[in-house]
Design a protein around this motif. Structure first.
Motif, PDB file in Angstrom:
ATOM      1  N   ASN A 115      86.503   8.629  -2.941  1.00  0.00           N
ATOM      2  CA  ASN A 115      86.245   7.849  -1.647  1.00  0.00           C
ATOM      3  C   ASN A 115      87.783   7.035  -1.406  1.00  0.00           C
ATOM      4  O   ASN A 115      88.702   7.342  -1.832  1.00  0.00           O
ATOM      5  CB  ASN A 115      85.123   6.844  -1.130  1.00  0.00           C
ATOM      6  CG  ASN A 115      84.822   5.657  -2.025  1.00  0.00           C
ATOM      7  OD1 ASN A 115      85.544   5.632  -2.293  1.00  0.00           O
ATOM      8  ND2 ASN A 115      83.721   5.864  -2.752  1.00  0.00           N
ATOM      9  N   THR A 172      87.826   3.911  -0.699  1.00  0.00           N
ATOM     10  CA  THR A 172      87.954   2.687  -0.692  1.00  0.00           C
ATOM     11  C   THR A 172      88.877   2.769  -2.645  1.00  0.00           C
ATOM     12  O   THR A 172      89.454   1.327  -2.967  1.00  0.00           O
ATOM     13  CB  THR A 172      86.163   2.161  -1.204  1.00  0.00           C
ATOM     14  OG1 THR A 172      85.860   1.725   0.075  1.00  0.00           O
ATOM     15  CG2 THR A 172      86.443   0.410  -1.891  1.00  0.00           C
ATOM     16  N   GLU A 205      92.737   5.896   7.862  1.00  0.00           N
ATOM     17  CA  GLU A 205      92.998   5.523   9.360  1.00  0.00           C
ATOM     18  C   GLU A 205      94.103   6.750  10.048  1.00  0.00           C
ATOM     19  O   GLU A 205      94.140   7.097  11.727  1.00  0.00           O
ATOM     20  CB  GLU A 205      92.815   4.925  10.365  1.00  0.00           C
ATOM     21  CG  GLU A 205      91.404   4.040   9.875  1.00  0.00           C
ATOM     22  CD  GLU A 205      91.355   2.715  10.632  1.00  0.00           C
ATOM     23  OE1 GLU A 205      92.027   2.711  11.351  1.00  0.00           O
ATOM     24  OE2 GLU A 205      90.415   1.707  10.046  1.00  0.00           O
ATOM     25  N   SER A 215      91.319   7.874   3.710  1.00  0.00           N
ATOM     26  CA  SER A 215      90.507   8.056   3.584  1.00  0.00           C
ATOM     27  C   SER A 215      89.996   9.054   3.985  1.00  0.00           C
ATOM     28  O   SER A 215      90.334   9.737   5.726  1.00  0.00           O
ATOM     29  CB  SER A 215      89.196   6.695   4.210  1.00  0.00           C
ATOM     30  OG  SER A 215      88.247   7.102   4.126  1.00  0.00           O
ATOM     31  N   ASN A 222      86.078   9.352   4.916  1.00  0.00           N
ATOM     32  CA  ASN A 222      84.722   9.896   5.625  1.00  0.00           C
ATOM     33  C   ASN A 222      84.415  10.341   7.118  1.00  0.00           C
ATOM     34  O   ASN A 222      85.119  11.175   7.606  1.00  0.00           O
ATOM     35  CB  ASN A 222      84.686   8.520   6.288  1.00  0.00           C
ATOM     36  CG  ASN A 222      83.308   7.647   5.506  1.00  0.00           C
ATOM     37  OD1 ASN A 222      82.534   8.332   5.030  1.00  0.00           O
ATOM     38  ND2 ASN A 222      82.846   6.827   7.082  1.00  0.00           N
ATOM     39  N   GLY A 223      83.224  10.591   6.861  1.00  0.00           N
ATOM     40  CA  GLY A 223      82.717  11.340   7.961  1.00  0.00           C
ATOM     41  C   GLY A 223      82.830  11.718   9.686  1.00  0.00           C
ATOM     42  O   GLY A 223      83.156  12.336  10.186  1.00  0.00           O
ATOM     43  N   ASN A 224      83.958   9.695   9.220  1.00  0.00           N
ATOM     44  CA  ASN A 224      84.146   9.832  11.003  1.00  0.00           C
ATOM     45  C   ASN A 224      85.717  10.022  11.201  1.00  0.00           C
ATOM     46  O   ASN A 224      86.048   9.273  12.562  1.00  0.00           O
ATOM     47  CB  ASN A 224      83.751   8.854  11.207  1.00  0.00           C
ATOM     48  CG  ASN A 224      84.342   7.223  10.729  1.00  0.00           C
ATOM     49  OD1 ASN A 224      85.045   7.440   9.744  1.00  0.00           O
ATOM     50  ND2 ASN A 224      83.424   5.965  11.282  1.00  0.00           N
ATOM     51  N   LYS A 225      86.689  10.660  10.094  1.00  0.00           N
ATOM     52  CA  LYS A 225      87.679  10.770  10.272  1.00  0.00           C
ATOM     53  C   LYS A 225      88.082  11.881  10.886  1.00  0.00           C
ATOM     54  O   LYS A 225      87.618  11.908  11.045  1.00  0.00           O
ATOM     55  CB  LYS A 225      88.142  10.658   8.172  1.00  0.00           C
ATOM     56  CG  LYS A 225      87.662   8.267   7.933  1.00  0.00           C
ATOM     57  CD  LYS A 225      88.794   7.492   8.554  1.00  0.00           C
ATOM     58  CE  LYS A 225      88.576   6.473   7.978  1.00  0.00           C
ATOM     59  NZ  LYS A 225      87.722   6.216   7.723  1.00  0.00           N
ATOM     60  N   THR A 242      87.406  14.839   7.718  1.00  0.00           N
ATOM     61  CA  THR A 242      86.915  14.768   6.271  1.00  0.00           C
ATOM     62  C   THR A 242      86.334  15.789   5.433  1.00  0.00           C
ATOM     63  O   THR A 242      86.205  16.584   5.984  1.00  0.00           O
ATOM     64  CB  THR A 242      85.751  14.527   8.227  1.00  0.00           C
ATOM     65  OG1 THR A 242      84.558  13.480   6.886  1.00  0.00           O
ATOM     66  CG2 THR A 242      84.791  15.798   8.080  1.00  0.00           C
ATOM     67  N   GLY A 264      82.858  12.901   2.353  1.00  0.00           N
ATOM     68  CA  GLY A 264      83.225  11.199   1.364  1.00  0.00           C
ATOM     69  C   GLY A 264      84.208  11.818   0.783  1.00  0.00           C
ATOM     70  O   GLY A 264      84.598  12.402  -0.059  1.00  0.00           O
ATOM     71  N   ASN A 281      83.428  18.806  -1.929  1.00  0.00           N
ATOM     72  CA  ASN A 281      84.477  18.127  -1.111  1.00  0.00           C
ATOM     73  C   ASN A 281      86.203  18.318  -0.829  1.00  0.00           C
ATOM     74  O   ASN A 281      86.102  18.558   0.362  1.00  0.00           O
ATOM     75  CB  ASN A 281      84.164  16.754  -1.749  1.00  0.00           C
ATOM     76  CG  ASN A 281      82.958  15.805  -1.572  1.00  0.00           C
ATOM     77  OD1 ASN A 281      82.107  15.779  -2.409  1.00  0.00           O
ATOM     78  ND2 ASN A 281      82.115  15.530  -0.767  1.00  0.00           N
TER      79      ASN A 281
END
Length: 380
Positions: free
Chosen positions: A71, A73, A188, A209, A211-214, A217, A220, A265
């Motif tokens: 991820n 992070t 972002e 990142s 992530n699912g809302n990027k 995606t 993750g 992924n």
């Protein structure tokens, strides 16, 4: 007025019921590549899509080396470690960011110093950084120290807020003057450009990142970007448990990290990357429509990309006149089927970071009281 805005957004997205803030779009080879992972049984961190995703992303961003992680992070944590950040070091960053930025440096035991953002970018201000360093820092034997705390100031982490690039060249110049490593939080801003160059490729390390809302995606996931290929190779080694390559022996030569992205992924990432330019063009069309619409709405200002930049407009943002209007807007839109949200709670207002040093954060607090994110999904 708020009802007219709700009607416009629902009309733009063709929904009479509910418009989410940002959802993924799967219109390409996602199912095909996932099925291949299942059919071949290569679903973990070993598989062709992991290598391909890294190679494709390096090519897309112009980086010399790209390394996938579980991820964003994880990517930030590794970026800071590779930049030499150690326990009790200080890291200059912004309070206007997602918690991952500060969590990553906290894992090391470093201390954030929160400095103000620019009005034009919502990202870390080179002027604020330069002023803080001139007042509080000194360089001794090529190392920057905080004169008040005595701690080493090791890194600077700007975040490209909502996909809008910061004034990265100016920040880089300040960091070089004070011998501070620049780590880009580009979580972002996949596809965003500053003077034609991709975000995440200016500093020592960049972190993405998925992530699912990027905009892109993998469910993750994250990635490290390097212009130093040798450093990128070290990152790959450390993120795969620092295992020394061998056909059957298990030997390790560093403290390693299990930050490996699974092949399934990466398969999603490869398929998404094939359509990334279409996604960004679609999001920029939405931003253009918002820009035109809100230019005629009194009391609501649409946030546009900074000068010399091409933003991906990951999350579109509007500014209300004050906090009262912001809260009224949030209440009305969410009550009427349009998902909106405020900016993240500022890091210096959270109990874990409330005692951290700041420079007053004038612009940061202004944005916190006025910004609302509005629906930004791809419409393809």
């Amino acid at each position: 007025m708020f009802q007219q805005i709700v009607d416009f957004i629902k009309g733009w997205y063709g929904s009479e019921e509910f418009v989410p803030l940002s959802v993924p779009k799967f219109v390409g080879n996602e199912k095909k590549y996932l099925n291949e992972c299942i059919d071949t049984t290569f679903v973990s961190s070993v598989g062709k899509f992991v290598d391909r995703f890294e190679e494709d992303m390096a090519r897309y961003t112009g980086a010399k080396k790209a390394v996938v992680c579980v991820n964003g992070t994880n990517a930030l944590h590794m970026a800071l470690l590779l930049s030499g950040v150690e326990r009790d070091d200080e890291v200059l960053t912004q309070a206007l960011t997602f918690i991952a930025t500060c969590n990553a440096l906290s894992y090391i035991g470093a201390h954030p110093v929160f400095l103000d953002v620019d009005v034009a970018t919502m990202g870390l201000s080179p002027k604020a950084v330069k002023e803080w360093l001139a007042k509080n820092a000194e360089v001794r034997d090529g190392v920057c120290y905080n004169k008040r705390t005595g701690r080493r100031v090791k890194a600077c982490v700007p975040m490209h807020t909502f996909g809008h690039p910061v004034r990265i060249e100016e920040l880089l110049a300040v960091c070089e003057e004070y011998h501070i490593a620049l780590v880009e939080d580009a979580a972002e801003s996949i596809g965003s450009l500053y003077k034609g160059k991709h975000t995440g490729t200016f500093g020592k390390v960049g972190a993405l990142s998925f992530n699912g809302n990027k905009t892109l995606t993998t469910g993750g996931g994250g990635m490290l970007l390097f212009m130093d290929e040798e450093l990128g190779m070290l990152a790959k080694h450390l993120t795969t448990q620092a295992k020394v390559p061998h056909r059957w022996e298990f030997r390790h030569d560093h403290i390693g990290y299990n930050y490996r992205m699974p092949n399934i992924n990466a398969a999603l990432g490869c398929a998404q990357l094939e359509n990334l330019d279409k996604f960004i063009e679609d999001k920029r069309q939405t931003a253009a429509a918002y820009m035109e619409y809100f230019a005629k709405v009194e009391g609501v200002e649409f946030f546009v990309e900074p000068e010399n930049c091409r933003s991906n407009y990951w999350l579109n943002a509007v500014l209300l006149p004050n906090r009262e209007a912001q809260q009224e807007f949030l209440q009305y839109t969410n009550d009427h089927g349009v998902m909106t949200r405020p900016i993240w709670e500022l890091m210096n207002r959270l109990p874990m970071f409330e005692n951290c040093e700041t420079d007053g954060l004038k612009n940061t607090q202004m944005f916190a009281d006025r910004v609302v994110n509005i629906p930004s999904s791809v419409r393809l």
